[in-house]
Scaffold this motif. Structure first.
Motif, PDB file in Angstrom:
ATOM      1  N   ILE A   3       0.806  -1.224   0.000  1.00  0.00           N
ATOM      2  CA  ILE A   3       0.000   0.000   0.000  1.00  0.00           C
ATOM      3  C   ILE A   3       0.843   1.279   0.000  1.00  0.00           C
ATOM      4  N   THR A   4       1.982   1.278   0.705  1.00  0.00           N
ATOM      5  CA  THR A   4       2.817   2.480   0.756  1.00  0.00           C
ATOM      6  C   THR A   4       3.354   2.843  -0.616  1.00  0.00           C
ATOM      7  N   MET A  12      -1.071   9.842  -3.402  1.00  0.00           N
ATOM      8  CA  MET A  12      -1.976  10.004  -2.259  1.00  0.00           C
ATOM      9  C   MET A  12      -1.399   9.244  -1.072  1.00  0.00           C
ATOM     10  N   SER A  13      -2.025   9.413   0.064  1.00  0.00           N
ATOM     11  CA  SER A  13      -1.532   8.755   1.274  1.00  0.00           C
ATOM     12  C   SER A  13      -2.087   7.334   1.378  1.00  0.00           C
ATOM     13  N   PRO A  14      -1.384   6.474   2.109  1.00  0.00           N
ATOM     14  CA  PRO A  14      -1.932   5.139   2.357  1.00  0.00           C
ATOM     15  C   PRO A  14      -3.295   5.209   3.059  1.00  0.00           C
ATOM     16  N   GLU A  21     -10.763   1.950  -0.047  1.00  0.00           N
ATOM     17  CA  GLU A  21     -11.068   0.530   0.089  1.00  0.00           C
ATOM     18  C   GLU A  21     -12.313   0.336   0.958  1.00  0.00           C
ATOM     19  N   ALA A  22     -12.405   1.078   2.068  1.00  0.00           N
ATOM     20  CA  ALA A  22     -13.559   0.977   2.964  1.00  0.00           C
ATOM     21  C   ALA A  22     -14.846   1.381   2.238  1.00  0.00           C
ATOM     22  N   ARG A  36      -3.165  -6.210   1.449  1.00  0.00           N
ATOM     23  CA  ARG A  36      -3.549  -5.899   0.080  1.00  0.00           C
ATOM     24  C   ARG A  36      -2.293  -5.704  -0.748  1.00  0.00           C
ATOM     25  N   ARG A  37      -2.307  -6.290  -1.910  1.00  0.00           N
ATOM     26  CA  ARG A  37      -1.240  -6.085  -2.878  1.00  0.00           C
ATOM     27  C   ARG A  37      -1.838  -5.316  -4.045  1.00  0.00           C
ATOM     28  N   PHE A  38      -1.090  -4.362  -4.539  1.00  0.00           N
ATOM     29  CA  PHE A  38      -1.547  -3.547  -5.647  1.00  0.00           C
ATOM     30  C   PHE A  38      -0.769  -3.906  -6.896  1.00  0.00           C
ATOM     31  N   GLY A  39      -1.508  -4.240  -7.919  1.00  0.00           N
ATOM     32  CA  GLY A  39      -0.920  -4.495  -9.222  1.00  0.00           C
ATOM     33  C   GLY A  39      -1.422  -3.447 -10.200  1.00  0.00           C
TER      34      GLY A  39
END
Length: 116
Positions: A3-4, A12-14, A21-22, A36-39
């Motif tokens: 996420i970072t 943007m900030s984490p 996400e919420a 969470r992994r971001f691709g």
């Protein structure tokens, strides 16, 4: 990526990513360890959401509600009813109403034309 790193790439900030996400503005994909992994697909989805918010001048919460309206028929119906009530949306004509009006026109006595 974590996420970072994703937040840094998106500018943007984490915390903002967690907020999105919420709200349901991220694809619902998580690893086994709940991280969470971001691709590329996740980054593109967030970027698309941010672009829509800017283009239509809406907040992330408003965008999330719009998605809810599109995906939940009961919510869509309630919002449509409110729109009709406050005059922002025209009440849809139903096919049955059209047929009823047509039948009533046919049953009315013919009006004499002027000059007859």
């Amino acid at each position: 990526m974590r996420i970072t790193e994703a937040a840094k790439r998106l500018g943007m900030s984490p915390r903002m990513l967690r907020y999105r996400e919420a709200l349901g503005l991220l694809p619902p994909v998580r690893e086994q360890g709940a991280h969470r992994r971001f691709g590329p697909d996740e980054l593109a989805a967030v970027a698309q959401g941010v672009e829509l918010e800017k283009r239509f001048d809406v907040s992330p919460a408003e965008l999330a509600f719009a998605l809810r309206v599109l995906s939940e028929p009961a919510v869509a119906a309630a919002v449509r009813d409110l729109g009709v009530r406050i005059g922002r949306i025209q009440a849809p004509r139903r096919a049955l109403d059209f047929e009823k009006e047509k039948a009533l026109r046919l049953l009315r006595p013919a009006q004499p034309r002027q000059g007859d």
